[in-house]
Design an enzyme around this catalytic site. Structure first.
Site, PDB file in Angstrom:
ATOM      1  N   HIS A 189     -26.656   9.491 -25.123  1.00 44.07           N
ATOM      2  CA  HIS A 189     -25.845  10.427 -24.341  1.00 44.07           C
ATOM      3  C   HIS A 189     -26.705  11.243 -23.378  1.00 44.07           C
ATOM      4  O   HIS A 189     -26.277  11.568 -22.269  1.00 44.07           O
ATOM      5  CB  HIS A 189     -25.067  11.345 -25.284  1.00 44.07           C
ATOM      6  CG  HIS A 189     -23.913  10.658 -25.935  1.00 44.07           C
ATOM      7  ND1 HIS A 189     -23.130  11.243 -26.897  1.00 44.07           N
ATOM      8  CD2 HIS A 189     -23.385   9.425 -25.746  1.00 44.07           C
ATOM      9  CE1 HIS A 189     -22.183  10.400 -27.278  1.00 44.07           C
ATOM     10  NE2 HIS A 189     -22.325   9.289 -26.595  1.00 44.07           N
ATOM     11  N   CYS A 502     -30.894 -10.141  -9.430  1.00 45.17           N
ATOM     12  CA  CYS A 502     -30.227  -8.883  -9.801  1.00 45.17           C
ATOM     13  C   CYS A 502     -31.057  -8.051 -10.781  1.00 45.17           C
ATOM     14  O   CYS A 502     -30.607  -7.000 -11.223  1.00 45.17           O
ATOM     15  CB  CYS A 502     -28.846  -9.158 -10.394  1.00 45.17           C
ATOM     16  SG  CYS A 502     -28.870 -10.030 -11.969  1.00 45.17           S
TER      17      CYS A 502
END
Length: 573
Positions: A189, A502
């Site tokens: 988080h 990518c």
């Protein structure tokens, strides 16, 4: 001088002085209160909860991020207001006759220990959330202060053992520009908030705390994922030049936004963005990008109490398809292993998850989860230009199995009279050496290929990219890696199938001229690197192709001389 490699949370570059931040340690005395003090202690607890709740609500309202980012603060608020949890704290005060602070420690420690013993990434994050709320509540209750940040100097870099959402929120409030931490992960988080708040950061830096001293000169290279402690003169001079270039006034770079993405001599290069559900979906449009070359879906699954439904995924994919239109978006199917979802899907522990049941392997072995995602993508693809890509494909057989499941989903949707895209382009990520060596068969049968350089380097050189002790072995431009990339490109050219890059290699300025000179015409990069990569592309010319063609790419010394000496005029470092 000492170098430590870690994981880039948010890209950037800073030279400064270390400022070590330690959380307040709580060595609370084992005292008891009298029965007459119970009411006052409970009142203090309730006041602290109310005050902290107001602070978190204010942060929630000020955070200009996605719903996923706001959900992090919301989850802390839910912990703080959990009636059962607070009831346990109050019971501890009244039954055990302990002060509120001791009762908080006792109850929160039990909860954290419970999550720790369940041992998986999702629940480890829950443990971290409870630990963070406990810390903040104790500070509120006791009146103690965390490290004061209002006197933060502009050249200071925060050093942490572990970042928490409350630390990151404080950094944003006090305008702390950068931090690095010894412990952490890309999906924590704290990391999610760091990206939302655009704080330059690196984590998972082994032994950082003991190796760096207070006020010591450090370089935080969050372009290449490393921290350099007490740099020598030549390293410092190199980074000072690099830093000056990186932090030039933004106008020249921003002007690139409206310029065509072409080399100096007119070769068109497709430049797309890498995104995930936690990103600002408007960024590719703001940057005039050629769409999204990699849309990571893992974050839809992580940190959830249940698997995301088909309708929920459909709404997310539909939104990104509509926002990116008329350009394309390449949605990559779930690219993690069962260790990340063991709280939702029973999964046997693996000694080496990186070589285990992850990526397309996990999807094929959990067909119900895979079909839910594919059905959602098929439905969303009628709202824009969507492509579907499978990760960690080893060869054509993997691709074929995945394609057959896509066809099954089409048949089901047709029977249910649910609209879907009939001709959804299907592609593969080339990130395992076997896939590169089988690139011809893949190129003949799939619609496109994309090279994931992070894992390709890791698997080719048998060097864990997250292990700082192996930083000398993890060489992005190693000849073996470049040969596998060229095999893939040649196969794509033979069957006229597009091949893009990518992985992080495409986002790193020093590699852009190399990739263009090798013949790659499609790159997908992080949004923070987009304009600089575009500027470099516009400096490339036909001489670059000749330069690379005449370099022996079979020897590491030749490649390093090419990248770090001969290509300097192209990337201006």
């Amino acid at each position: 001088m000492h170098l430590i490699k870690g994981l880039v949370i948010y890209q950037g570059l800073m030279i400064g002085r270390a400022r070590k931040l330690e959380p307040v340690s709580w060595d609370l005395p084992a005292t008891h209160i009298s029965p007459s003090s119970i009411t006052a202690e409970i009142k203090s607890l309730e006041d602290a909860i109310h005050s902290l709740a107001k602070t978190i609500e204010l942060q929630f309202n000020e955070l200009k991020g996605s719903e996923e980012e706001k959900a992090i603060l919301s989850s802390h608020l839910l912990i703080l207001k959990d009636p059962e949890l607070i009831s346990q704290v109050k019971d501890s005060i009244s039954k055990n006759l302990v002060p509120a602070a001791v009762a908080i420690q006792q109850v929160f420690s039990q909860v954290q220990e419970h999550f720790k013993n369940l041992s998986n990434d999702f629940l480890a994050q829950r443990e971290a959330d409870y630990r963070d709320v406990e810390q903040r509540l104790l500070l509120e209750l006791t009146g103690k202060q965390q490290e004061v940040l209002h006197n933060w100097a502009a050249d200071q870099i925060a050093i942490l053992k572990e970042a928490t959402p409350s630390w990151v929120s404080a950094f944003a409030y006090y305008k702390v520009p950068a931090y690095c931490s010894e412990q952490g992960s890309l999906t924590s988080h704290a990391s999610i908030l760091s990206r939302a708040l655009k704080i330059i950061s690196i984590t998972d830096l082994a032994e950082l705390w003991e190796k760096v001293s207070e006020n010591e000169k450090i370089i935080l290279d969050a372009l290449n994922g490393k921290v350099i402690i007490d740099p020598d003169i030549s390293t410092l001079q190199y980074y000072e030049k690099l830093n000056a270039n990186y932090h030039k006034p933004e106008e020249p770079v921003i002007m690139e936004k409206d310029s065509p993405i072409k080399t100096k001599d007119g070769h068109r290069i497709i430049l797309r963005c890498n995104l995930d559900p936690l990103s600002d979906l408007n960024e590719p449009t703001k940057l005039n990008a050629d769409g999204v070359g990699l849309y990571r879906t893992e974050f839809l699954y992580l940190g959830k109490d249940e698997l995301p439904s088909e309708d929920y995924q459909f709404s997310i994919y539909k939104q990104v398809a509509e926002l990116i239109a008329p350009h394309s978006v390449v949605i990559r199917t779930f690219d993690l292993g069962g260790d990340k979802l063991s709280h939702l899907i029973p999964s046997a522990p693996e000694d080496n998850p990186y070589l285990g049941n992850r990526g397309i392997r996990f999807s094929l072995s959990h067909k119900d989860v895979f079909k839910t995602q594919i059905r959602a993508v098929l439905r969303a693809a009628i709202y824009g230009k969507v492509k579907l890509m499978f990760p960690m494909v080893k060869d054509y057989q993997d691709y074929l199995q995945a394609k057959e499941i896509v066809e099954e989903c089409k048949t089901e949707l047709q029977k249910e009279n649910i609209p879907f895209a009939q001709n959804l382009p299907l592609g593969v990520m080339i990130e395992i050496p076997s896939a590169a060596l089988c690139a011809e068969e893949l190129a003949e049968n799939c619609d496109f290929m994309s090279i994931g350089t992070n894992d390709l380097v890791q698997y080719t050189l048998a060097a864990d990219r997250n292990n700082s002790a192996l930083s000398d072995y993890y060489i992005t431009h190693h000849p073996a890696v470049l040969k596998l990339m060229m095999l893939t490109l040649q196969a794509g050219n033979k069957y006229e199938k597009p091949v893009s890059i990518c992985g992080e290699m495409a986002s790193q300025p020093q590699y852009v001229p190399l990739l263009i000179g090798m013949g790659f015409k499609e790159l997908s990069v992080g949004t923070s690197a987009f304009l600089r990569c575009k500027k470099i592309i516009r400096h490339c010319d036909k001489e670059l192709f000749n330069l690379i063609e005449n370099t022996d790419l079979g020897h590491l010394d030749s490649i390093e001389n090419l990248i770090f000496e001969q290509l300097k005029p192209y990337y201006k470092f």
